[in-house]
Design a protein around this motif. Structure first.
Motif, PDB file in Angstrom:
ATOM      1  N   UNK A 269       0.792  -1.220   0.000  1.00  0.00           N
ATOM      2  CA  UNK A 269       0.000   0.000   0.000  1.00  0.00           C
ATOM      3  C   UNK A 269       0.833   1.283   0.000  1.00  0.00           C
ATOM      4  N   UNK A 270       1.913   1.358   0.746  1.00  0.00           N
ATOM      5  CA  UNK A 270       2.828   2.502   0.712  1.00  0.00           C
ATOM      6  C   UNK A 270       2.233   3.833   1.143  1.00  0.00           C
ATOM      7  N   UNK A 271       1.734   3.945   2.366  1.00  0.00           N
ATOM      8  CA  UNK A 271       1.168   5.180   2.894  1.00  0.00           C
ATOM      9  C   UNK A 271       2.284   6.164   3.257  1.00  0.00           C
ATOM     10  N   UNK A 272       2.082   7.452   2.935  1.00  0.00           N
ATOM     11  CA  UNK A 272       3.061   8.489   3.269  1.00  0.00           C
ATOM     12  C   UNK A 272       2.401   9.556   4.151  1.00  0.00           C
ATOM     13  N   UNK A 273       3.229  10.409   4.751  1.00  0.00           N
ATOM     14  CA  UNK A 273       2.694  11.509   5.561  1.00  0.00           C
ATOM     15  C   UNK A 273       1.894  12.479   4.698  1.00  0.00           C
ATOM     16  N   UNK A 274       2.305  12.665   3.456  1.00  0.00           N
ATOM     17  CA  UNK A 274       1.561  13.537   2.550  1.00  0.00           C
ATOM     18  C   UNK A 274       0.155  12.989   2.307  1.00  0.00           C
ATOM     19  N   UNK A 275       0.024  11.670   2.211  1.00  0.00           N
ATOM     20  CA  UNK A 275      -1.295  11.059   2.039  1.00  0.00           C
ATOM     21  C   UNK A 275      -2.195  11.384   3.231  1.00  0.00           C
ATOM     22  N   UNK A 276      -1.645  11.331   4.427  1.00  0.00           N
ATOM     23  CA  UNK A 276      -2.416  11.647   5.633  1.00  0.00           C
ATOM     24  C   UNK A 276      -2.879  13.103   5.602  1.00  0.00           C
TER      25      UNK A 276
ATOM     26  N   UNK B 284      -0.735  12.855  14.445  1.00  0.00           N
ATOM     27  CA  UNK B 284       0.553  12.670  15.099  1.00  0.00           C
ATOM     28  C   UNK B 284       1.633  13.382  14.291  1.00  0.00           C
ATOM     29  N   UNK B 285       2.741  13.664  14.925  1.00  0.00           N
ATOM     30  CA  UNK B 285       3.824  14.349  14.206  1.00  0.00           C
ATOM     31  C   UNK B 285       4.529  13.450  13.210  1.00  0.00           C
ATOM     32  N   UNK B 286       4.753  12.200  13.603  1.00  0.00           N
ATOM     33  CA  UNK B 286       5.484  11.270  12.750  1.00  0.00           C
ATOM     34  C   UNK B 286       4.702   9.969  12.632  1.00  0.00           C
ATOM     35  N   UNK B 287       4.709   9.422  11.445  1.00  0.00           N
ATOM     36  CA  UNK B 287       4.065   8.132  11.249  1.00  0.00           C
ATOM     37  C   UNK B 287       4.910   7.035  11.882  1.00  0.00           C
ATOM     38  N   UNK B 288       4.274   6.057  12.507  1.00  0.00           N
ATOM     39  CA  UNK B 288       5.042   4.930  13.033  1.00  0.00           C
ATOM     40  C   UNK B 288       5.538   4.046  11.896  1.00  0.00           C
TER      41      UNK B 288
ATOM     42  N   UNK C 273      -8.042   8.832  11.431  1.00  0.00           N
ATOM     43  CA  UNK C 273      -7.345   7.885  10.561  1.00  0.00           C
ATOM     44  C   UNK C 273      -6.703   6.803  11.419  1.00  0.00           C
ATOM     45  N   UNK C 274      -6.972   5.565  11.050  1.00  0.00           N
ATOM     46  CA  UNK C 274      -6.407   4.403  11.720  1.00  0.00           C
ATOM     47  C   UNK C 274      -5.584   3.624  10.704  1.00  0.00           C
ATOM     48  N   UNK C 275      -4.397   3.211  11.080  1.00  0.00           N
ATOM     49  CA  UNK C 275      -3.525   2.424  10.214  1.00  0.00           C
ATOM     50  C   UNK C 275      -3.223   1.097  10.899  1.00  0.00           C
ATOM     51  N   UNK C 276      -3.118   0.047  10.103  1.00  0.00           N
ATOM     52  CA  UNK C 276      -2.807  -1.254  10.698  1.00  0.00           C
ATOM     53  C   UNK C 276      -1.865  -2.043   9.807  1.00  0.00           C
ATOM     54  N   UNK C 277      -1.116  -2.928  10.445  1.00  0.00           N
ATOM     55  CA  UNK C 277      -0.210  -3.842   9.754  1.00  0.00           C
ATOM     56  C   UNK C 277       0.119  -4.960  10.737  1.00  0.00           C
ATOM     57  N   UNK C 278       0.876  -5.933  10.280  1.00  0.00           N
ATOM     58  CA  UNK C 278       1.318  -6.969  11.210  1.00  0.00           C
ATOM     59  C   UNK C 278       2.822  -6.879  11.376  1.00  0.00           C
ATOM     60  N   UNK C 279       3.311  -7.521  12.403  1.00  0.00           N
ATOM     61  CA  UNK C 279       4.710  -7.430  12.775  1.00  0.00           C
ATOM     62  C   UNK C 279       5.626  -7.948  11.676  1.00  0.00           C
ATOM     63  N   UNK C 280       6.732  -7.277  11.521  1.00  0.00           N
ATOM     64  CA  UNK C 280       7.729  -7.724  10.558  1.00  0.00           C
ATOM     65  C   UNK C 280       8.782  -8.606  11.181  1.00  0.00           C
ATOM     66  N   UNK C 281       8.562  -9.014  12.428  1.00  0.00           N
ATOM     67  CA  UNK C 281       9.517  -9.852  13.130  1.00  0.00           C
ATOM     68  C   UNK C 281       9.409 -11.276  12.591  1.00  0.00           C
ATOM     69  N   UNK C 282      10.339 -11.652  11.725  1.00  0.00           N
ATOM     70  CA  UNK C 282      10.278 -12.958  11.062  1.00  0.00           C
ATOM     71  C   UNK C 282      10.416 -14.116  12.041  1.00  0.00           C
TER      72      UNK C 282
END
Length: 176
Positions: A43-50, A90-94, A62-71
């Motif tokens: 999906x590639x969400x950016x701060x500009x999109x927000x 928020x100031x910075x996207x997680x 706005x709510x964003x979700x994903x799953x852990x990248x811990x392999x």
């Protein structure tokens, strides 16, 4: 909205904090709404999109979700982040690790906890890939997710630009 003119001053603190000394307040009609973003790798969400989504509908959450990248844990943990609430962001996207993992819980949380009222639309920006624990997909999970979307009139769209166009369209209906 703070203004220089009005009948009754309501924000005296602005005499000190605002260089324009806007101490009167004016209400605006805003649709608000909730936009739920699938922040998987595709999906590639950016701060500009927000910023663009918030400009399209004042008071939006706005709510964003994903799953852990811990392999090592095989993407077992899901992440749900509220990156904007009632128009404040928020100031910075997680960091969004890259999997889906929590599509249905994120939709439920956004619908149940972030809507301001029954007229507020809920928009789901996703590529349509629905996964659960371990970032695995199956028919029952997909069916349950899309059933929930239909039952609650959640509007699925494929990308940020489609969500922004839809918010503009819905906002125009509120003003008229």
């Amino acid at each position: 909205i703070a203004t220089n003119e009005g009948k009754y001053p309501k924000a005296f603190y602005r005499l000190v904090t605002d260089p324009y000394r806007r101490i009167f307040k004016r209400k605006t009609r805003a649709l608000g709404g909730v936009v739920i973003f699938d922040c998987s790798g595709s999906m590639g969400l950016t701060e500009d999109d927000i910023h663009r989504v918030l400009k399209a509908s004042a008071g939006c959450s706005i709510l964003c979700y994903s799953s852990s990248g811990d392999e090592s844990r095989d993407r077992q943990c899901g992440n749900i982040h509220i990156v904007a609430k009632n128009g404040r962001q928020v100031r910075y996207l997680p960091n969004f690790p890259g999997g889906n993992g929590v599509d249905l819980p994120a939709l439920r949380y956004g619908f149940d906890n972030l809507r301001q009222n029954g007229r507020s639309p809920v928009i789901w920006v996703s590529d349509g890939q629905v996964t659960g624990r371990g970032d695995e997909s199956n028919y029952n999970l997909r069916a349950a997710t899309f059933k929930y979307v239909r039952q609650n009139n959640i509007i699925p769209v494929g990308d940020v630009n489609s969500a922004i166009q839809l918010l503009h369209k819905l906002q125009r209906k509120v003003k008229s």
